[in-house]
Design a protein around this motif. Structure first.
Motif, PDB file in Angstrom:
ATOM      1  N   ILE A  20       0.852  -1.278   0.015  1.00  0.00           N
ATOM      2  CA  ILE A  20      -0.107  -0.030  -0.059  1.00  0.00           C
ATOM      3  C   ILE A  20       0.844   1.280   0.038  1.00  0.00           C
ATOM      4  O   ILE A  20       0.268   2.237   0.244  1.00  0.00           O
ATOM      5  N   SER A 168      -2.136  -1.746  -8.794  1.00  0.00           N
ATOM      6  CA  SER A 168      -2.281  -1.078  -7.528  1.00  0.00           C
ATOM      7  C   SER A 168      -3.234   0.314  -7.932  1.00  0.00           C
ATOM      8  O   SER A 168      -2.682   1.073  -8.805  1.00  0.00           O
ATOM      9  N   THR A 170      -4.887   4.115  -6.279  1.00  0.00           N
ATOM     10  CA  THR A 170      -5.003   4.675  -5.248  1.00  0.00           C
ATOM     11  C   THR A 170      -5.485   6.119  -5.622  1.00  0.00           C
ATOM     12  O   THR A 170      -5.279   6.660  -6.561  1.00  0.00           O
ATOM     13  N   GLN A 187      -7.471   3.050  -1.345  1.00  0.00           N
ATOM     14  CA  GLN A 187      -6.640   1.946  -2.132  1.00  0.00           C
ATOM     15  C   GLN A 187      -6.846   0.797  -2.150  1.00  0.00           C
ATOM     16  O   GLN A 187      -7.508   0.194  -1.223  1.00  0.00           O
ATOM     17  N   THR A 189      -4.774  -3.038  -3.691  1.00  0.00           N
ATOM     18  CA  THR A 189      -3.745  -3.487  -4.516  1.00  0.00           C
ATOM     19  C   THR A 189      -3.684  -5.032  -4.340  1.00  0.00           C
ATOM     20  O   THR A 189      -4.093  -5.591  -3.487  1.00  0.00           O
TER      21      THR A 189
END
Length: 246
Positions: A20, A168, A170, A187, A189
């Motif tokens: 993260i 990923s 965000t 987020q 991932t």
């Protein structure tokens, strides 16, 4: 004593931080990247932890064994100081847990840039690295700034000693509340490697909590004071300007 007693937990926390991390972020939300994240207002979010002005939520993702998280915080810092941290590609090492290397790569602009970042992992787990596309937009009338970060693995050759994270997404949203800043962080991932979803999910709450607490501290550092937000005639954010040298 604290370091010894928490060794096992911190070790796995280091692994998850690779999932993260790497932030300094971005964005003019692209529809494809934004679609990978749950809606901020979704009723599926479940409050997992509240500490001071920070709240952490998680939700399941049907296509993944790894949950997404939402973190909300009221930072005791003006938005100019927060954004001064965010535009510095090396600041990942200051506030994101276990981020050990971070710098800009390629041709970059304020609105669209790339950052390479490395997260340290405890032996025998291999370090994770990222190539992140960061996009940023801001609106003068509302005061809101949106940043979006997405993994772009093909932007740079892989390092044989590291595992490249290739999935990923965000989203950061900042808006001023007086001399404080409201931050919302979404987020999700999917890490590469043999990390079990159930373990990642049990540790998912503490990683953003720790990072946001550290971000609060970093925004007070002298080197991030005195910055200003620069808008064009259309009210679009075009720069976060460093103060002139004395």
């Amino acid at each position: 004593m604290r370091k010894t007693g928490a060794h096992g937990y911190k070790g796995w926390a280091s692994v998850i931080s690779g999932v993260i991390c790497a932030l300094l972020v971005s964005a003019m939300a692209a529809a494809t990247a934004r679609a990978a994240l749950p809606a901020e207002s979704s009723e599926a979010w479940s409050l997992r932890k509240e500490a001071g002005d920070i709240r952490i939520y998680t939700t399941d993702r049907g296509e993944s064994s790894f949950q997404a998280f939402k973190a909300e915080a009221l930072l005791d810092a003006p938005i100019e100081a927060v954004m001064a941290v965010m535009i510095n590609p090396a600041s990942c090492m200051e506030w994101v847990l276990n981020c050990t290397e971070s710098y800009g790569v390629g041709k970059n602009s304020f609105h669209d840039r790339y950052v390479y970042s490395v997260n340290d992992m405890p032996w025998p787990v291999t370090d994770r690295d990222y190539v992140l596309r960061i996009r940023t937009q801001g609106n003068e009338s509302s005061g809101e700034i949106i940043m979006e970060m997405s993994a772009t693995p093909g932007k740079r050759a892989k390092n044989s000693n590291r595992v490249r994270v290739d999935r990923s997404d965000t989203l950061y949203r900042f808006f001023p509340e007086g001399r404080k800043t409201r931050m919302i962080w979404l987020q999700h991932t999917d890490p590469n490697g043999a990390l079990p979803g159930w373990l990642v999910n049990t540790l998912l709450v503490d990683i953003p909590l720790s990072s946001m607490e550290e971000l609060q501290r970093v925004t007070t550092l002298k080197r991030y004071q005195g910055f200003s937000l620069v808008y064009n005639e259309g009210g679009e954010l075009v720069d976060v300007r460093q103060p002139a040298a004395n």
